[in-house]
Design an enzyme around this catalytic site. Structure first.
Site, short mmCIF file in Angstrom:
data_model
loop_
_atom_site.label_atom_id
_atom_site.label_comp_id
_atom_site.label_asym_id
_atom_site.label_seq_id
_atom_site.Cartn_x
_atom_site.Cartn_y
_atom_site.Cartn_z
N TYR A 45 27.95 -9.40 14.87
CA TYR A 45 27.31 -10.24 13.85
C TYR A 45 27.45 -11.73 14.18
CZ TYR A 45 27.61 -5.98 10.94
OH TYR A 45 27.54 -4.70 10.45
N ASN B 190 28.51 4.91 12.55
CA ASN B 190 27.31 5.55 13.11
C ASN B 190 27.65 6.82 13.88
OD1 ASN B 190 25.26 3.47 12.33
ND2 ASN B 190 26.60 2.19 13.58
N SER C 75 23.53 -0.94 4.53
CA SER C 75 22.14 -0.92 4.05
C SER C 75 22.00 -0.01 2.84
CB SER C 75 21.18 -0.48 5.16
OG SER C 75 21.20 -1.38 6.24
N GLN D 270 31.41 4.51 8.86
CA GLN D 270 30.41 3.64 8.23
C GLN D 270 29.04 3.96 8.80
OE1 GLN D 270 29.22 -1.01 8.38
NE2 GLN D 270 31.36 -0.64 7.82
N ILE E 255 24.80 -11.60 -5.17
CA ILE E 255 26.22 -11.22 -5.13
C ILE E 255 26.67 -10.76 -6.52
CG2 ILE E 255 28.55 -12.16 -4.88
CD1 ILE E 255 27.40 -13.88 -2.56
N ASP F 126 33.16 -7.11 5.01
CA ASP F 126 32.86 -6.37 6.23
C ASP F 126 32.10 -7.25 7.21
OD1 ASP F 126 32.48 -3.37 7.40
OD2 ASP F 126 30.68 -4.57 7.78
N LYS G 173 24.67 -6.28 1.80
CA LYS G 173 24.60 -7.67 2.22
C LYS G 173 24.01 -8.50 1.08
CE LYS G 173 22.04 -10.89 5.05
NZ LYS G 173 20.81 -11.08 5.83
#
Length: 278
Positions: free
Chosen positions: A55, A144, A192, A165, A241, A50, A234
């Site tokens: 970003y 959002n 998050s 999302q 990971i 994503d 993230k």
């Protein structure tokens, strides 16, 4: 246009063809580090990446996909159109630019990043529908969106709204929004999902993690998966990971799920002034 189904790692469950655990890349803007984290995630088993125009790392994400020993056809790739670019012509122009930066002909999911600034449901989603008909995006998403914006998007879009999302984690469980999305067959994707580390300080989550011998991050991700929510934590380093990926083997009991549901905290970590709830 029919939705394309991409093969994914056998280790990861899917929600309507979307792997339920992905790699988020927000604030991973160093090109080499971002590319390495994407490649590492894909080689670990992730098949959902994503990113977003805002970003400033779409090119690096594309480099990471190219760097990994994984075919592009196996990767569920999502990006987002920023709030300055949501006028009809701007959507079309900047979506093409995103595809160029990513080095791909199409993305699996394209989101409206926020229902703000230049967003107009009819005009913005008309452009998204055009991209969908052209085969440049396989699915349309929103991000959002509150329940009323979700309903409006569904009403004005010819193509299905595939996902919303939003921030979602044990400290911001979003029960009303999750119900609305479920009622309309819209997948919920959680950004998050670790509340930017706040879940590590929650006694209930730590106790359950100790019982399972795993990290609090794994418990939070396992809880979201059990609740039917896709998570895109993230992570940049190989250890994080891999730790997040290991959450796929964690199965929580109904009692443990209920304990987390009853935490009762509302802790929103992403709250810009232009958000629809402000």
């Amino acid at each position: 246009m029919a939705t394309n189904e991409r093969p994914v790692s056998d280790d990861c469950p899917t929600a309507n063809g979307m792997p339920m655990l992905g790699l988020g890349t927000w604030k991973n803007s160093d090109p080499a580090a971002c590319a390495d984290s994407v490649a590492t995630a894909l080689e670990t088993g992730y098949r959902h990446i994503d990113t977003a125009q805002a970003y400033n790392n779409e090119a690096a994400v594309g480099d990471g996909i190219e760097q990994a020993a994984v075919d592009r056809e196996e990767v569920f790739l999502a990006t987002k159109i920023w709030i300055d670019n949501l006028a009809y012509d701007d959507v079309l122009e900047t979506a093409e630019a995103s595809l160029d930066r990513l080095g791909v002909d199409s993305v699996d999911l394209l989101y409206v990043h926020w229902p703000s600034r230049t967003y107009d449901a009819e005009n913005t989603l008309a452009a998204f529908n055009e991209l969908y008909e052209q085969g440049k995006i396989d699915r349309i998403g929103v991000s959002n969106f509150e329940p009323e914006q979700v309903a409006e998007a569904i009403a004005v879009s010819d193509a299905p709204i595939f996902a919303n999302q939003v921030e979602c984690h044990p400290l911001l469980q979003q029960p009303e929004l999750r119900k609305v999305c479920a009622d309309h067959d819209v997948e919920l994707v959680a950004y998050s999902p670790l509340a930017r580390g706040a879940v590590f300080d929650v006694p209930e989550i730590n106790d359950i993690a100790d019982d399972h011998g795993v990290s609090p991050a794994q418990i939070s991700l396992a809880w979201l998966r059990a609740e039917g929510v896709t998570a895109i934590p993230k992570a940049t380093g190989e250890d994080h990971i891999s730790d997040n990926w290991a959450s796929l083997s964690v199965e929580l009991s109904e009692g443990e799920l209920e304990t987390i549901r009853n935490i009762g905290t509302t802790d929103r970590r992403v709250d810009p002034g232009f958000a629809p709830w402000n």
